[in-house]
Design an enzyme around this catalytic site. Structure first.
Site, short mmCIF file in Angstrom:
data_model
loop_
_atom_site.label_atom_id
_atom_site.label_comp_id
_atom_site.label_asym_id
_atom_site.label_seq_id
_atom_site.Cartn_x
_atom_site.Cartn_y
_atom_site.Cartn_z
N GLU A 1 34.58 4.33 29.23
CA GLU A 1 35.77 4.45 30.07
C GLU A 1 36.11 5.91 30.35
O GLU A 1 36.43 6.27 31.49
CB GLU A 1 36.95 3.75 29.40
CG GLU A 1 38.26 3.86 30.15
CD GLU A 1 39.41 3.28 29.39
OE1 GLU A 1 40.53 3.22 29.95
OE2 GLU A 1 39.23 2.88 28.22
N LYS B 1 41.50 -1.72 36.99
CA LYS B 1 42.02 -2.42 35.82
C LYS B 1 43.27 -3.20 36.19
O LYS B 1 44.18 -2.69 36.86
CB LYS B 1 42.33 -1.40 34.72
CG LYS B 1 42.74 -2.01 33.40
CD LYS B 1 42.93 -0.93 32.35
CE LYS B 1 43.33 -1.50 31.00
NZ LYS B 1 43.52 -0.45 29.98
N CYS C 1 38.78 -1.50 28.62
CA CYS C 1 39.59 -1.33 27.41
C CYS C 1 40.03 -2.69 26.86
O CYS C 1 39.21 -3.57 26.64
CB CYS C 1 40.77 -0.40 27.70
SG CYS C 1 41.61 0.18 26.21
#
Length: 374
Positions: free
Chosen positions: A20, A84, A152
């Site tokens: 990430e 995200k 994540c």
């Protein structure tokens, strides 16, 4: 170094995955860094998936950030981007920012002003020719592999991963930054959540974490490869691609909702239905028969009254029906206390002897007057 990474990977790769926080800059706003990354992808000969923030603006001109994962082709072109969806509260955004927690802007400076992405976007790339070739690639020359990306802690949400599988993802990739966990058990717990998502949807996972744990997991939840934490490693592996969808991938939490409704119905049925009499006709503990023949739960005083009204009970003839007989009478009446309605085991009130002692003193004084004096 890029050359060391390419040597560790080798040739004939289909996809390279970076974590990430591998590119801590806005990729689309930094031309020099874009050239460096594009040159490495060209030499590797494989598409690159990496995480980087994306800068966008509202219609009124206000800027905002997206936590994104870019898929870069070998010629430097962007094949796709996933934004995200589930942001970390107080880490990537402030809940109730415009109403209840408006004052946190001045107190916490490290929180970025990120916004959630539009939805479950699948990314596609064309793999290298295999020997033997993939079944779909043998019949379709323009075959592309489709995969989903979760960033994540999005991997802990089963329904989010399910949407990628329902949309036709051949495999899944998760990229994360677990550096803030430190050398604790949290990276292992975070990695363990990927196993559940793989089994639920019967889909393979490739995971890249900047401080570990990186690895590969097959559709049955078996860990094929796994790195350590806080070590510099480059893993190369092969994962199966599958179009098979599980019941959960197709229908989601329908089975769990059905079980919850069934349990609620059973509880309501047991709460409102009358209590049945146990075998043998004996009332259960704490239950007494009432006049209409049903069993009810009573307290100690209610059970005493119910026992008095029970069939076959004979109240004492000399005492009222609503209270037990007084035991301070003659001695013979104390032996019939069970017939007067007192529950077995009840302790009667102790008989007072103070009046008797007063009578004894009086008689002693009277008798002393007849004692002759010498």
């Amino acid at each position: 170094d890029a050359d060391e990474v390419l040597e560790a990977f080798g040739d004939n790769l289909d996809l390279i995955v970076w974590p990430e926080a591998a590119t801590p800059f806005v990729y689309e706003m930094e031309p020099q860094y874009r050239l460096l990354v594009g040159d490495m992808v060209r030499r590797a000969g494989a598409p690159l998936l990496f995480g980087s923030p994306a800068l966008r603006r509202h219609p009124d001109g206000r800027p905002f950030l997206l936590n994104s994962a870019y898929l870069l082709a070998t010629d430097g072109q962007i094949l796709g981007r996933y934004d995200k969806q589930h942001l970390v509260p107080f880490g990537e955004y402030i809940p109730f920012h415009n109403s209840l927690l408006f004052f946190l802007d001045k107190l916490v400076e490290g929180i970025g002003d990120f916004e959630a992405g539009p939805g479950s976007t699948l990314l596609m790339f064309k793999p290298h020719e295999k020997s033997p070739p993939l079944a779909a690639a043998a019949t379709n020359p323009d075959f592309h592999l489709k995969f989903g990306v979760v960033i994540c802690y999005e991997v802990i949400f089963p329904n989010l991963v399910r949407q990628f599988a329902a949309n036709g993802a051949d495999f899944m990739v998760t990229v994360t930054n677990d550096a803030w966990f430190g050398p604790s058990s949290a990276p292992y717990q975070h990695f363990g959540m990927v196993v559940f998502r793989a089994v639920e949807n019967h889909v393979a996972f490739a995971r890249a974490a900047n401080t570990g744990i990186s690895g590969f997991i097959d559709p049955y939840g078996r860990v094929l490869q796994q790195s350590s934490i806080f070590t510099q490693e480059a893993l190369r592996g092969t994962i199966p691609v599958s179009h098979q969808q599980t019941f959960y991938s197709q229908y989601g939490d329908l089975f769990a909702y059905a079980c919850a409704i069934l349990i609620a119905l059973l509880c309501l049925t047991g709460y409102f239905s009358p209590t049945a009499e146990p075998a043998g006709g004996e009332p259960a503990a704490g239950l007494v028969p009432t006049r209409n023949g049903l069993l009810e739960r009573r307290g100690r005083r209610d059970r005493r009254d119910a026992l008095r009204d029970a069939p076959g009970h004979r109240p004492d003839r000399g005492a009222p029906a609503h209270q037990p007989r007084d035991h301070r009478g003659p001695r013979g009446e104390g032996h019939r206390r069970a017939e007067a309605g007192v529950l077995p085991g009840a302790r009667p009130r102790a008989r007072s002897r103070r009046p008797q002692r007063r009578r004894d003193r009086k008689s002693t004084r009277l008798n002393s007057s007849h004692i002759p004096l010498s």
